[in-house]
Design a protein around this motif. Structure first.
Motif, PDB file in Angstrom:
ATOM      1  N   ILE A 362       4.690  11.681   3.555  1.00  0.00           N
ATOM      2  CA  ILE A 362       6.160  11.176   3.690  1.00  0.00           C
ATOM      3  C   ILE A 362       6.286  10.601   5.282  1.00  0.00           C
ATOM      4  O   ILE A 362       6.994   9.585   5.644  1.00  0.00           O
ATOM      5  N   LYS A 363       5.477  11.119   6.198  1.00  0.00           N
ATOM      6  CA  LYS A 363       5.617  10.546   7.463  1.00  0.00           C
ATOM      7  C   LYS A 363       5.152   9.126   7.460  1.00  0.00           C
ATOM      8  O   LYS A 363       5.560   8.170   8.188  1.00  0.00           O
ATOM      9  N   ASN A 364       4.026   8.951   6.728  1.00  0.00           N
ATOM     10  CA  ASN A 364       3.355   7.531   6.822  1.00  0.00           C
ATOM     11  C   ASN A 364       4.412   6.484   6.092  1.00  0.00           C
ATOM     12  O   ASN A 364       4.801   5.443   6.497  1.00  0.00           O
ATOM     13  N   PHE A 365       5.350   7.273   4.987  1.00  0.00           N
ATOM     14  CA  PHE A 365       6.246   6.192   4.510  1.00  0.00           C
ATOM     15  C   PHE A 365       7.377   5.944   5.420  1.00  0.00           C
ATOM     16  O   PHE A 365       7.911   4.673   5.368  1.00  0.00           O
ATOM     17  N   PHE A 366       7.595   6.797   6.458  1.00  0.00           N
ATOM     18  CA  PHE A 366       8.619   6.355   7.305  1.00  0.00           C
ATOM     19  C   PHE A 366       8.272   5.627   8.509  1.00  0.00           C
ATOM     20  O   PHE A 366       8.952   5.176   9.435  1.00  0.00           O
ATOM     21  N   THR A 367       6.949   5.540   8.908  1.00  0.00           N
ATOM     22  CA  THR A 367       6.378   5.180  10.023  1.00  0.00           C
ATOM     23  C   THR A 367       5.439   3.911   9.781  1.00  0.00           C
ATOM     24  O   THR A 367       5.914   2.877   9.503  1.00  0.00           O
ATOM     25  N   LYS A 368       4.057   4.611   9.415  1.00  0.00           N
ATOM     26  CA  LYS A 368       2.975   3.573   9.706  1.00  0.00           C
ATOM     27  C   LYS A 368       3.195   2.375   8.399  1.00  0.00           C
ATOM     28  O   LYS A 368       3.237   1.114   8.729  1.00  0.00           O
ATOM     29  N   TRP A 369       3.491   3.010   7.244  1.00  0.00           N
ATOM     30  CA  TRP A 369       3.622   1.828   6.370  1.00  0.00           C
ATOM     31  C   TRP A 369       4.682   0.777   6.343  1.00  0.00           C
ATOM     32  O   TRP A 369       4.389  -0.256   5.850  1.00  0.00           O
ATOM     33  N   ARG A 370       5.840   1.412   6.915  1.00  0.00           N
ATOM     34  CA  ARG A 370       6.889   0.606   7.322  1.00  0.00           C
ATOM     35  C   ARG A 370       6.350  -0.740   8.074  1.00  0.00           C
ATOM     36  O   ARG A 370       6.709  -1.809   8.006  1.00  0.00           O
ATOM     37  N   GLN A 371       5.691  -0.338   8.983  1.00  0.00           N
ATOM     38  CA  GLN A 371       5.150  -1.285   9.893  1.00  0.00           C
ATOM     39  C   GLN A 371       4.176  -2.473   9.414  1.00  0.00           C
ATOM     40  O   GLN A 371       3.750  -3.525   9.748  1.00  0.00           O
ATOM     41  N   VAL A 372       3.620  -2.046   8.136  1.00  0.00           N
ATOM     42  CA  VAL A 372       2.754  -2.890   7.583  1.00  0.00           C
ATOM     43  C   VAL A 372       3.605  -4.287   6.935  1.00  0.00           C
ATOM     44  O   VAL A 372       3.022  -5.180   6.981  1.00  0.00           O
ATOM     45  N   GLN A 373       4.741  -4.060   6.878  1.00  0.00           N
ATOM     46  CA  GLN A 373       5.765  -4.948   6.416  1.00  0.00           C
ATOM     47  C   GLN A 373       5.454  -6.214   7.232  1.00  0.00           C
ATOM     48  O   GLN A 373       6.012  -7.437   6.935  1.00  0.00           O
ATOM     49  N   GLN A 374       5.473  -5.888   8.831  1.00  0.00           N
ATOM     50  CA  GLN A 374       5.241  -7.045   9.710  1.00  0.00           C
ATOM     51  C   GLN A 374       4.010  -7.953   9.371  1.00  0.00           C
ATOM     52  O   GLN A 374       4.170  -8.835   9.915  1.00  0.00           O
ATOM     53  N   LYS A 375       3.173  -7.382   8.577  1.00  0.00           N
ATOM     54  CA  LYS A 375       2.025  -8.370   8.358  1.00  0.00           C
ATOM     55  C   LYS A 375       2.108  -9.123   7.326  1.00  0.00           C
ATOM     56  O   LYS A 375       1.388 -10.276   6.851  1.00  0.00           O
ATOM     57  N   ILE A 376       3.234  -9.252   6.484  1.00  0.00           N
ATOM     58  CA  ILE A 376       3.560 -10.220   5.509  1.00  0.00           C
ATOM     59  C   ILE A 376       3.735 -11.507   6.150  1.00  0.00           C
ATOM     60  O   ILE A 376       4.746 -11.364   7.021  1.00  0.00           O
ATOM     61  N   PRO A 377       3.011 -12.589   6.046  1.00  0.00           N
ATOM     62  CA  PRO A 377       2.994 -13.746   6.561  1.00  0.00           C
ATOM     63  C   PRO A 377       4.258 -14.729   6.144  1.00  0.00           C
ATOM     64  O   PRO A 377       3.929 -15.776   5.588  1.00  0.00           O
ATOM     65  N   LEU A 378       5.343 -14.229   6.586  1.00  0.00           N
ATOM     66  CA  LEU A 378       6.429 -15.033   6.123  1.00  0.00           C
ATOM     67  C   LEU A 378       6.522 -16.714   6.495  1.00  0.00           C
ATOM     68  O   LEU A 378       6.833 -17.512   5.624  1.00  0.00           O
ATOM     69  N   PRO A 379       6.129 -16.846   7.785  1.00  0.00           N
ATOM     70  CA  PRO A 379       6.092 -18.194   8.113  1.00  0.00           C
ATOM     71  C   PRO A 379       5.606 -19.027   7.153  1.00  0.00           C
ATOM     72  O   PRO A 379       5.547 -20.162   6.592  1.00  0.00           O
ATOM     73  N   GLU A 380       4.154 -18.610   6.843  1.00  0.00           N
ATOM     74  CA  GLU A 380       2.999 -19.202   6.106  1.00  0.00           C
ATOM     75  C   GLU A 380       3.807 -19.374   4.614  1.00  0.00           C
ATOM     76  O   GLU A 380       3.466 -20.194   4.156  1.00  0.00           O
ATOM     77  N   MET A 381       4.084 -18.246   4.312  1.00  0.00           N
ATOM     78  CA  MET A 381       4.762 -18.344   2.873  1.00  0.00           C
ATOM     79  C   MET A 381       5.750 -19.456   2.695  1.00  0.00           C
ATOM     80  O   MET A 381       5.843 -19.969   1.763  1.00  0.00           O
TER      81      MET A 381
END
Ligand code: ATP
Ligand code: MG
Length: 520
Positions: A362-381
């Motif tokens: 639950i902690k990861n769901f609210f913190t760490k994993w949410r930050q992984v969203q930052q790694k989606i390369p939107l500009p390159e996409m």
């Protein structure tokens, strides 16, 4: 005429606004005049948060039930005597729809005689001046405030004032209500109201309180922002024993309640709005016996609240089991599971779980994993034309996020390698620049086009416009935003849609950018 529509619209949440429109339209369709009344009007004017919507219709609201249910409202109870519907409107908006009525009290302790009435007559049977206002939702007078007891002035003066001398005799539950409002708003009782209050207490009028009123007052505690403060104040005034003889602040699981409210706040900040009411009741009665709790539950009018309260432990147990099983074997699967369950279930489990593995997920769901969203390369996409305009965008963005979560795309290079084959063909190249007479003709044509633009743009212009659009919200750019769920099996009722990522400037072509970097 004072127009409160603007004030109402800015003070209500979007879901509450939709709720007002829904009830207004359904009542209008049935030919009934409808008004927003009670606490909602008080809170719109005073600026306090609006907890629920009280509507009053001139007519029988039980006739609106079917239409409301067709519009996805859940009617959890109805009172045939008072002609009242207790409903939850879409977006988790609590609402009460009552018939405008007069109440004639013939004997203390006996229920009043009810008759249908106009809205103005209805306002006269209310408890306090600040609660005796109505806002018209009808064509022709929409936004008109009806305030026969000058409740607006008492809001300004921050005073709780009864409408007449017999208020506490007629309905002693108003003693508890007065204490509750005074504690919530930190507004004192007006002097004469205080005198009536003291004399009602001395004469022990409270013993005439009805079971229905006790049930309503127990339920109200579930919706308070600071329920422990209200409960302690009721205890000090000796009203808590009236709600249940064995209830006291010592019977509250204070640590659990504090943790619940803290976790709820954190979830709110992440864009979730779980309904904490069932869990609030669970902790407020945490140290009471099952029999006592069952007695209280029997009196509460909203049966869906009672059911949700009863189911809390079982639901938490089953979610914990799922979180430690195969269904949550990887971060991406756990993410999917937690995105699909109701936020209320996560809230309660987050507070009560004892297993480290469950708490960590639950902690990861609210913190760490949410930050992984930052790694989606939107500009390159965007450069690859993988933008919200293509139908596959949602799936691609979600797949990338899941692979990133599971550590299957470990670098930007790997992510781009995954994305490149999924890119759609680039748009057609821009037309070659024209020279001489042809160029002049083209310029004239362009001027004409500018004055009268065509419906569709073509070539380079279209590509630029396309690249300038912000990427879709499937992969939220914000650290705090929950990712949009891919067709959830059971959509969380109150989860906010993720916000759009920030608008970006149009990208320069990749080649130009790398040149620039070299020259620096
Ligand atoms: P809250 O913010 O707690 O919902 P509220 O004033 O809306 O406050 P409700 O219990 O939702 O309280 O009741 C709605 C309205 O019905 C009140 O504002 C008041 O006008 C009227 N009301 C409720 N209980 C009584 C009562 N015992 N006597 C007279 N009027 C009452
Ligand atoms: Mg209310």
């Amino acid at each position: 005429m004072a127009d409160y529509i603007y004030t109402m619209e800015i003070r209500l949440t979007p879901d509450q606004q939709r709720g007002v429109t829904l009830v207004q339209d359904i009542a209008r369709g049935a030919g009934m005049n409808v008004y927003l009344t009670g606490g909602a009007v008080r809170d719109i004017i005073s600026g306090f948060s609006i907890r629920d919507l009280d509507f009053t219709v001139q007519g029988n609201p039980l006739r609106l039930q079917k239409e409301l249910e067709r519009a996805k409202a859940v009617v959890s109870a109805s009172d045939d005597d008072l002609k009242t519907l207790y409903a939850t409107l879409p977006g988790n908006v609590r609402a009460e729809i009552s018939m405008a009525r007069t109440e004639r009290y013939e004997k203390a302790g006996k229920p009043p005689i009810i008759s249908p009435a106009t809205i103005i007559e209805d306002l006269r049977r209310r408890d306090f001046t600040v609660n005796a206002m109505a806002l018209s939702l009808n064509p022709g007078s929409r936004g008109l405030l009806m305030d026969p007891f000058n409740g607006a002035a008492d809001i300004e003066a921050k005073l709780i004032r009864v409408l007449h001398n017999y208020a506490f005799v007629e309905d002693p539950s108003r003693l508890i209500r007065a204490t509750r409002f005074a504690a919530r708003f930190h507004w004192p009782l007006e002097e004469r109201t205080q005198a009536r209050f003291d004399s009602a207490r001395e004469n022990n009028y409270i013993e005439y309180i009805s079971d229905e009123a006790i049930g309503r007052e127990i339920e109200q505690l579930a919706y308070e922002d600071d329920p422990l403060h209200i409960l302690r104040t009721l205890e000090k005034e000796n009203w808590l024993k009236v709600l249940h003889p064995r209830w006291s602040s010592a019977r509250v699981d204070t640590a659990g309640l504090a943790q619940l409210l803290k976790t709820r706040q954190q979830m709110n900040e992440l864009g979730y709005s779980p309904d904490p009411a069932p869990a609030v009741m669970y902790f407020l009665t945490g140290r009471l016996g099952d029999k006592d709790i069952a007695e209280m539950q029997k009196l509460i009018p909203r049966k869906d609240l009672v059911e949700a309260w009863r189911d809390l432990e079982d639901n938490a147990k089953s979610l914990a089991k799922r979180l430690t099983g195969k269904e949550a074997a990887t971060p991406s699967r756990t993410w999917k599971l937690l995105s699909e369950v109701r936020p209320e279930m996560i809230l309660f489990l987050a507070v009560t779980a004892r297993q480290q593995a469950v708490l960590q997920k639950i902690k990861n769901f609210f913190t760490k994993w949410r930050q992984v969203q930052q790694k989606i390369p939107l500009p390159e996409m965007t450069e690859l034309y993988i933008t919200p305009q293509i139908p596959e965008y949602g799936k691609i963005a979600n797949d990338v996020f899941m692979l990133l979560l599971d550590g299957k795309l470990r670098s930007r290079t790997e992510t781009l390698k995954f994305l490149k084959p999924l890119a759609p063909p680039p748009p057609p190249p821009p037309p070659a620049p024209r020279r001489g007479r042809a160029a002049k003709a083209a310029a004239a044509a362009q001027a004409a086009t500018a004055a009268n633009p065509p419906a569709k743009r073509k070539g380079k212009e279209q590509a630029t416009a396309h690249a300038a659009k912000p990427p879709a919200p499937v992969a939220p750019a914000s650290k705090t935003a929950p990712i949009q769920k891919a067709a959830p099996a059971q959509r969380p009722v109150s989860q906010k849609p993720p916000p759009h990522p920030p608008k970006r400037k149009p990208m320069k072509p990749a080649r130009q950018q790398s040149k620039k970097k070299k020259s620096r």
